[in-house]
Design a protein around this motif. Structure first.
Motif, PDB file in Angstrom:
ATOM      1  N   GLY A   1      28.029 -59.554 -22.125  1.00 33.27           N
ATOM      2  CA  GLY A   1      28.164 -60.095 -20.778  1.00 33.27           C
ATOM      3  C   GLY A   1      29.425 -60.912 -20.612  1.00 33.27           C
ATOM      4  O   GLY A   1      29.919 -61.097 -19.504  1.00 33.27           O
ATOM      5  N   LYS A   2      29.980 -61.405 -21.745  1.00 34.40           N
ATOM      6  CA  LYS A   2      31.170 -62.257 -21.684  1.00 34.40           C
ATOM      7  C   LYS A   2      32.463 -61.478 -21.936  1.00 34.40           C
ATOM      8  O   LYS A   2      33.528 -62.072 -22.030  1.00 34.40           O
ATOM      9  CB  LYS A   2      31.052 -63.379 -22.728  1.00 34.40           C
ATOM     10  N   THR A   3      32.377 -60.182 -22.105  1.00 38.75           N
ATOM     11  CA  THR A   3      33.577 -59.404 -22.422  1.00 38.75           C
ATOM     12  C   THR A   3      34.461 -59.242 -21.192  1.00 38.75           C
ATOM     13  O   THR A   3      33.995 -59.285 -20.056  1.00 38.75           O
ATOM     14  CB  THR A   3      33.207 -57.995 -22.941  1.00 38.75           C
ATOM     15  N   PHE A   4      35.761 -59.026 -21.451  1.00 38.72           N
ATOM     16  CA  PHE A   4      36.726 -58.800 -20.378  1.00 38.72           C
ATOM     17  C   PHE A   4      37.322 -57.403 -20.536  1.00 38.72           C
ATOM     18  O   PHE A   4      37.796 -57.026 -21.613  1.00 38.72           O
ATOM     19  CB  PHE A   4      37.844 -59.854 -20.439  1.00 38.72           C
ATOM     20  N   ASN A   5      37.279 -56.667 -19.453  1.00 38.20           N
ATOM     21  CA  ASN A   5      37.872 -55.326 -19.435  1.00 38.20           C
ATOM     22  C   ASN A   5      37.298 -54.420 -20.521  1.00 38.20           C
ATOM     23  O   ASN A   5      37.990 -53.600 -21.115  1.00 38.20           O
ATOM     24  CB  ASN A   5      39.401 -55.414 -19.595  1.00 38.20           C
ATOM     25  N   HIS A   6      35.989 -54.584 -20.794  1.00 33.50           N
ATOM     26  CA  HIS A   6      35.286 -53.756 -21.775  1.00 33.50           C
ATOM     27  C   HIS A   6      35.955 -53.783 -23.148  1.00 33.50           C
ATOM     28  O   HIS A   6      36.164 -52.745 -23.786  1.00 33.50           O
ATOM     29  CB  HIS A   6      35.168 -52.314 -21.277  1.00 33.50           C
ATOM     30  N   VAL A   7      36.267 -54.971 -23.621  1.00 30.91           N
ATOM     31  CA  VAL A   7      36.787 -55.164 -24.977  1.00 30.91           C
ATOM     32  C   VAL A   7      35.943 -56.237 -25.641  1.00 30.91           C
ATOM     33  O   VAL A   7      35.734 -57.311 -25.074  1.00 30.91           O
ATOM     34  CB  VAL A   7      38.278 -55.578 -24.975  1.00 30.91           C
ATOM     35  N   VAL A   8      35.433 -55.940 -26.854  1.00 33.65           N
ATOM     36  CA  VAL A   8      34.572 -56.881 -27.557  1.00 33.65           C
ATOM     37  C   VAL A   8      35.255 -57.314 -28.851  1.00 33.65           C
ATOM     38  O   VAL A   8      35.958 -56.534 -29.494  1.00 33.65           O
ATOM     39  CB  VAL A   8      33.192 -56.235 -27.851  1.00 33.65           C
ATOM     40  N   ASN A   9      35.041 -58.579 -29.230  1.00 33.13           N
ATOM     41  CA  ASN A   9      35.637 -59.135 -30.448  1.00 33.13           C
ATOM     42  C   ASN A   9      34.577 -59.166 -31.548  1.00 33.13           C
ATOM     43  O   ASN A   9      33.575 -59.861 -31.437  1.00 33.13           O
ATOM     44  CB  ASN A   9      36.164 -60.550 -30.163  1.00 33.13           C
TER      45      ASN A   9
ATOM     46  N   ASN B   1      38.333 -58.593 -34.941  1.00 31.64           N
ATOM     47  CA  ASN B   1      38.979 -57.375 -34.452  1.00 31.64           C
ATOM     48  C   ASN B   1      38.498 -57.091 -33.033  1.00 31.64           C
ATOM     49  O   ASN B   1      37.326 -57.304 -32.713  1.00 31.64           O
ATOM     50  CB  ASN B   1      38.641 -56.172 -35.341  1.00 31.64           C
ATOM     51  N   GLN B   2      39.418 -56.630 -32.207  1.00 29.62           N
ATOM     52  CA  GLN B   2      39.054 -56.291 -30.831  1.00 29.62           C
ATOM     53  C   GLN B   2      38.885 -54.779 -30.696  1.00 29.62           C
ATOM     54  O   GLN B   2      39.734 -54.008 -31.133  1.00 29.62           O
ATOM     55  CB  GLN B   2      40.132 -56.784 -29.861  1.00 29.62           C
ATOM     56  N   TYR B   3      37.751 -54.397 -30.107  1.00 28.92           N
ATOM     57  CA  TYR B   3      37.460 -52.978 -29.916  1.00 28.92           C
ATOM     58  C   TYR B   3      37.134 -52.711 -28.455  1.00 28.92           C
ATOM     59  O   TYR B   3      36.284 -53.398 -27.872  1.00 28.92           O
ATOM     60  CB  TYR B   3      36.263 -52.542 -30.769  1.00 28.92           C
TER      61      TYR B   3
ATOM     62  N   GLU C   1      41.168 -40.221 -32.325  1.00 33.03           N
ATOM     63  CA  GLU C   1      42.585 -40.106 -32.681  1.00 33.03           C
ATOM     64  C   GLU C   1      42.927 -41.159 -33.729  1.00 33.03           C
ATOM     65  O   GLU C   1      42.318 -41.181 -34.791  1.00 33.03           O
ATOM     66  CB  GLU C   1      43.451 -40.214 -31.426  1.00 33.03           C
ATOM     67  N   ASP C   2      43.856 -42.078 -33.427  1.00 28.37           N
ATOM     68  CA  ASP C   2      44.251 -43.064 -34.431  1.00 28.37           C
ATOM     69  C   ASP C   2      43.625 -44.433 -34.185  1.00 28.37           C
ATOM     70  O   ASP C   2      44.105 -45.445 -34.684  1.00 28.37           O
ATOM     71  CB  ASP C   2      45.782 -43.192 -34.450  1.00 28.37           C
ATOM     72  N   ARG C   3      42.536 -44.488 -33.401  1.00 24.91           N
ATOM     73  CA  ARG C   3      41.901 -45.782 -33.128  1.00 24.91           C
ATOM     74  C   ARG C   3      40.392 -45.650 -33.156  1.00 24.91           C
ATOM     75  O   ARG C   3      39.852 -44.565 -33.363  1.00 24.91           O
ATOM     76  CB  ARG C   3      42.367 -46.331 -31.773  1.00 24.91           C
ATOM     77  N   LYS C   4      39.711 -46.782 -32.948  1.00 28.35           N
ATOM     78  CA  LYS C   4      38.252 -46.814 -32.947  1.00 28.35           C
ATOM     79  C   LYS C   4      37.753 -47.380 -31.625  1.00 28.35           C
ATOM     80  O   LYS C   4      38.299 -48.360 -31.113  1.00 28.35           O
ATOM     81  CB  LYS C   4      37.742 -47.663 -34.115  1.00 28.35           C
ATOM     82  N   VAL C   5      36.729 -46.758 -31.098  1.00 32.27           N
ATOM     83  CA  VAL C   5      36.170 -47.144 -29.804  1.00 32.27           C
ATOM     84  C   VAL C   5      34.657 -47.306 -29.979  1.00 32.27           C
ATOM     85  O   VAL C   5      34.017 -46.529 -30.692  1.00 32.27           O
ATOM     86  CB  VAL C   5      36.480 -46.085 -28.725  1.00 32.27           C
ATOM     87  N   GLY C   6      34.087 -48.313 -29.312  1.00 35.54           N
ATOM     88  CA  GLY C   6      32.653 -48.550 -29.411  1.00 35.54           C
ATOM     89  C   GLY C   6      31.870 -47.861 -28.300  1.00 35.54           C
ATOM     90  O   GLY C   6      32.348 -47.732 -27.175  1.00 35.54           O
ATOM     91  N   LEU C   7      30.671 -47.408 -28.625  1.00 39.91           N
ATOM     92  CA  LEU C   7      29.737 -46.849 -27.642  1.00 39.91           C
ATOM     93  C   LEU C   7      28.509 -47.755 -27.632  1.00 39.91           C
ATOM     94  O   LEU C   7      27.845 -47.935 -28.660  1.00 39.91           O
ATOM     95  CB  LEU C   7      29.344 -45.412 -28.004  1.00 39.91           C
ATOM     96  N   LEU C   8      28.217 -48.323 -26.489  1.00 39.58           N
ATOM     97  CA  LEU C   8      27.132 -49.290 -26.357  1.00 39.58           C
ATOM     98  C   LEU C   8      25.835 -48.569 -26.002  1.00 39.58           C
ATOM     99  O   LEU C   8      25.770 -47.825 -25.020  1.00 39.58           O
ATOM    100  CB  LEU C   8      27.477 -50.320 -25.284  1.00 39.58           C
ATOM    101  N   VAL C   9      24.776 -48.781 -26.838  1.00 41.30           N
ATOM    102  CA  VAL C   9      23.466 -48.152 -26.609  1.00 41.30           C
ATOM    103  C   VAL C   9      22.385 -49.222 -26.710  1.00 41.30           C
ATOM    104  O   VAL C   9      22.606 -50.329 -27.220  1.00 41.30           O
ATOM    105  CB  VAL C   9      23.196 -47.027 -27.635  1.00 41.30           C
ATOM    106  N   ASP C  10      21.186 -48.869 -26.247  1.00 39.75           N
ATOM    107  CA  ASP C  10      20.074 -49.808 -26.343  1.00 39.75           C
ATOM    108  C   ASP C  10      19.536 -49.895 -27.767  1.00 39.75           C
ATOM    109  O   ASP C  10      19.233 -50.971 -28.268  1.00 39.75           O
ATOM    110  CB  ASP C  10      18.937 -49.384 -25.403  1.00 39.75           C
ATOM    111  N   GLN C  11      19.414 -48.742 -28.426  1.00 43.43           N
ATOM    112  CA  GLN C  11      18.789 -48.734 -29.746  1.00 43.43           C
ATOM    113  C   GLN C  11      19.218 -47.503 -30.534  1.00 43.43           C
ATOM    114  O   GLN C  11      19.369 -46.417 -29.980  1.00 43.43           O
ATOM    115  CB  GLN C  11      17.256 -48.741 -29.602  1.00 43.43           C
TER     116      GLN C  11
END
Length: 678
Positions: A572-580, A584-586, A613-623
């Motif tokens: 809920g506190k993230t900005f522009n869909h980036v989490v720390n 590391n920021q993802y 590609e050359d980076r990592k991205v998070g996918l947010l799920v319930d469980q």
């Protein structure tokens, strides 16, 4: 039954044509390589012999004349040149056509074939007909040259040889055509009438042959049946020993009394008849015993096997669910063992369905050769990683996009020789096809060293077509992504990017249909690289089953790096869909937003970190529910345009779980800022 044999012949002949084409491309680069010339000759000889056996008489006649040319070449009586190479390539195309059409009665077709034969015969400077592989009407004339040799040849076919459509008499006819021959037919193995089977072959033969051909050319007679016969070839002596009275009587008596000809007796008789000491008889040349190391299987049978294994995996998931609900330890142990076996069976089934890329690269080599000659360009096609294996269904869908990419590299990428020299380059351009494994994917790169594409030109063109706003800030990579947008190019364009733009949206679509990704990079003056990322298989994957607002989805395990459990407040506190996380920021994508679902889990959420590609991205799920062996079923026509989903899987309880295409999901999410809706 004969139709089945003909179909088998056509299938095997297409393999021989493929080998012929590959060898010819190698010969064009190394015209003095005798091994390649011999390889070409053997392929032609096999096609000719099989054609005569299975009723492709026109094919056999045509290939015979082509074989004559390469017989002269391998005997150093004819020099290879560009005209012969080009004519042989045309002949290969004609052989493919004849395999498809069979013998024809159409007069125009016959006239075309006759004209083609005349072109081939002119190359060999021979307008006379030479012996064909067909039933003989008489014995060849006696040959008594000082340079001849006499051989004793033993031919013992397997009993099943007739069942495969092979006629041993054609082998005898081929030997007769090579010189003077006498044959002893031995039928001592014919069983009693009660055990006699008309479809079996019980006879074997011995042939005393006088010829000026080499022992390798005699062995060529048996190329097509080397798996179906025991063959021995012994040199008896020099000169025409059949002309001696003693040897002639010895052969006649052996034939009448059904006795086996003895090499020792023949040598002794020849020594006595000539009164001269013969040289030591060469050791027996036994054709190498052939052990079956592979079998030919119709591709439809492979598809059936994979489908059955897929169904087995689905049933096994149902069994696991039943065992968990039942709680019986014996049933649980049984379900676990069946799961292990089904996984092994799955892996074996898919290893069978994998074929090397090399099997399809021949057409690309041929394309580059023909186009470069047509355009007066010098281009070398280099293959790296041709032994990399992919699911045959993926390769089938990959051929057309690759053909389009390579054609554009030849036509629009590589410059004319004088232009290359003017720019300080070699007059000969290079296109490199490179394949390699990267995790659970296969990477394919097509690189040319041509003039490249100007990114600024792409940007300006996209602005002029209204695809992006002039104020839109794009990275270099994002600019090149514009090439794949529908409507980017028009047929009237003849600029640097014209060939690459026309149809590149279709290329991307075709690659996307097999869950692949395509990207482009280019540098002015140095060349262009197109990169394809492909899955190794389509039907079954190891996945991670997740819950998103009480709906189940599957994420391929091959793309997952880590899984984090975080409280809802953190997101809920993230900005522009980036989490720390861990300093590391993802960037992350909330799958509930993607699939327009409401938040149901208000406590802990889980972030699945995937590679892109050359980076990592998070996918947010319930469980995260757990690992799941997933049978991927295609989506129906109503969901076919759903870009973020690659398929669906039937769960053990009968419900449906959608399979997420992570690459496409992340790509679509990242490019929303400059993509426009038409």
């Amino acid at each position: 039954m004969i139709d089945r044999f003909k179909a088998k012949f056509v299938e095997e002949s297409n393999d021989n044509v493929h080998d012929l084409e590959e060898a010819l491309l190698l010969l064009e680069k190394d015209t003095s390589n005798n091994e390649i010339i011999e390889r070409i000759f053997r392929a032609m000889h096999t096609i000719k012999g099989g054609g005569a056996m299975f009723g492709f008489n026109q094919l056999s006649e045509f290939t015979h004349h082509l074989e004559t040319v390469f017989d002269l070449i391998r005997n150093n009586k004819l020099a290879i040149n560009d005209d012969i190479i080009s004519l042989t390539f045309e002949s290969i195309d004609h052989i493919k056509h004849m395999l498809e059409m069979g013998d024809v009665d159409d007069q125009d077709e016959l006239d075309n074939q006759a004209a083609f034969i005349q072109r081939v015969r002119r190359v060999s400077n021979s307008e006379s007909d030479t012996p064909q592989v067909k039933p003989s009407t008489g014995q060849a004339p006696v040959i008594k040259n000082d340079g001849t040799k006499t051989y004793l040849i033993g031919i013992k076919p397997n009993e099943e040889i007739l069942r495969n459509g092979t006629n041993p008499f054609y082998l005898l006819d081929d030997l007769h055509a090579m010189g003077e021959a006498k044959v002893v037919a031995l039928h001592t193995n014919v069983p009693a009438l009660s055990n006699f089977k008309p479809i079996n072959s019980y006879c074997h033969w011995q042939v005393v042959l006088n010829t000026n051909e080499t022992i390798n050319e005699i062995k060529d007679v048996f190329i097509f049946v080397e798996d179906e016969c025991e063959v021995s070839i012994d040199e008896i002596g020099e000169g025409n020993l059949l002309s001696t009275e003693a040897i002639g009587k010895y052969i006649d008596i052996a034939s009448e009394q059904q006795k086996v000809l003895s090499k020792v007796d023949l040598v002794a008789l020849s020594n006595t008849a000539t009164g001269a000491a013969k040289k030591e008889i060469k050791k027996k040349v036994q054709l190498k015993e052939h052990k079956i190391s592979s079998i030919r299987v119709n591709s439809t049978k492979i598809d059936e096997l994979v489908n059955l294994v897929s169904e087995l995996v689905t049933i096994q998931a149902q069994l696991n669910l039943f065992a968990e609900n039942d709680g019986n330890p014996a049933v649980l142990a049984l379900a676990e063992n069946i799961q292990k076996l089904s996984r092994q069976l799955r892996d074996n089934a898919f290893s069978i369905s994998l074929i090397p890329l090399q099997s399809e690269l021949m057409r690309f080599q041929r394309l580059v050769r023909d186009l470069s000659k047509e355009l007066d360009k010098e281009i070398e096609f280099v293959i790296e990683g041709g032994d990399i294996e992919l699911d045959k269904n993926i390769i089938e869908h990959l051929t057309d996009p690759l053909m389009h990419i390579i054609r554009n590299s030849v036509d629009h990428g590589i410059e004319m020789p004088d232009e290359r020299v003017k720019n300080g380059k070699s007059p000969k351009g290079t296109i490199v096809f490179k394949a390699y494994y990267s995790g659970a994917s296969v990477m394919v790169e097509v690189m040319d060293d041509g003039k490249g594409i100007d990114p600024e030109f792409i940007r300006n063109k996209a602005i002029s077509k209204g695809l992006i706003d002039s104020k839109t800030e794009l990275s270099r990579k994002e600019i090149f992504e514009l090439v794949f947008l529908s409507g980017f190019s028009t047929k009237e364009e003849v600029t640097d990017v014209s060939g690459r733009g026309v149809g590149m949206d279709v290329v991307k679509k075709k690659i996307g249909e097999i869950r692949g990704e395509v990207s482009l990079d280019s540098e002015m003056g140095k060349g262009t690289t197109l990169t394809l990322e492909l899955p190794m298989t389509l039907s079954i994957i190891d996945g991670l089953l997740v819950d998103v607002s009480k709906n189940q989805y599957v994420i391929p395990l091959s793309s997952i790096e880590k899984i984090f459990a975080l409280d809802t407040v953190s997101f809920g506190k993230t900005f522009n869909h980036v989490v720390n996380i861990d300093d590391n920021q993802y960037p992350f994508i909330d799958l509930r937003e993607t699939f327009e679902q409401e938040l149901t889990n208000k406590g802990t959420e889980q972030l699945i970190l995937v590679k892109y590609e050359d980076r990592k991205v998070g996918l947010l799920v319930d469980q995260v529910i757990g690992e799941y062996q997933t049978v991927v079923k295609p989506l129906g026509r109503f969901l076919k345009k759903q870009e973020n989903i690659s398929g669906a899987s039937i769960m053990g309880d009968g419900t449906i779980a959608m399979v997420i295409d992570t690459n496409r999901l992340i790509h679509n999410n990242a490019t929303k800022k400059y993509r426009t809706k038409n």
